[in-house]
Scaffold this motif. Structure first.
Motif: not given
Length: 181
Positions: A87-88, A117, A120, A123, A157, A168
């Protein structure tokens, strides 16, 4: 093509770990000098088990960027995080970002990165500390076009839907600011 990154190790943390691993043997030496051989033998065995466990879980440590995933190897442990689940990736601050859901495979507290990860909303976190964090982030961004640099040590992301950024991603830009790539 696989790119391998070595971990950054804080000198003070390495000294602390070496001291912790040597302390049972130093205490065993002192107890042997005093004549308590039985207790000293137990401490030598405990120290040996500590080193065996550290060897199995810590050394060698490396981070690999493969075409499919980020792979973290630490001793016998091998963690694979596909790019689609990331995700980031952001700078990790251990005192501010304290969490029980974080797995840490880094020996640097100042230069650590947190890979978020999975789901969302909540994570999982994987904390690593590559020697060259910028090169690591660039290598990850090259392998997944949905991950964009949004700050000096940050990948987020951003998915596009019909040519527009997903809601998002817009929300993430509002929360974390749009610093550009």
């Amino acid at each position: 093509m696989t790119i391998v990154f070595r971990p950054k190790v804080d000198r003070w943390l390495a000294i602390l770990l070496v001291g912790a691993f040597l302390s049972p043997w130093m205490l065993a030496g002192w107890l042997t000098y005093r004549g308590d051989e039985e207790i000293a033998l137990v401490l030598v065995l405990v120290g040996g088990m500590d080193l065996l466990l550290a060897r199995a879980l810590l050394w060698p440590m490396r981070y690999e960027i493969t075409p499919e995933a980020v792979i973290v190897r630490a001793g016998l442990v091998r963690l694979r995080v596909p790019y689609s689940r990331i995700q980031r990736i952001v700078a990790h601050h251990p005192l501010r970002d304290l969490s029980l859901r974080a797995l840490s495979f880094g020996l640097s507290l100042r230069e650590a990165l947190r890979i978020e990860y999975g789901r969302m909303r909540r994570p999982n976190w994987l904390v690593i500390a590559p020697e060259d964090a910028d090169a690591f982030l660039e290598a990850v961004a090259r392998h997944d076009p949905a991950l964009h640099r949004t700050g000096p040590r940050e990948l987020v992301r951003i998915q596009k839907e019909n040519g527009h950024e997903a809601a998002k991603a817009v929300h993430a830009r509002r929360l974390f600011g749009d610093h550009g790539a």
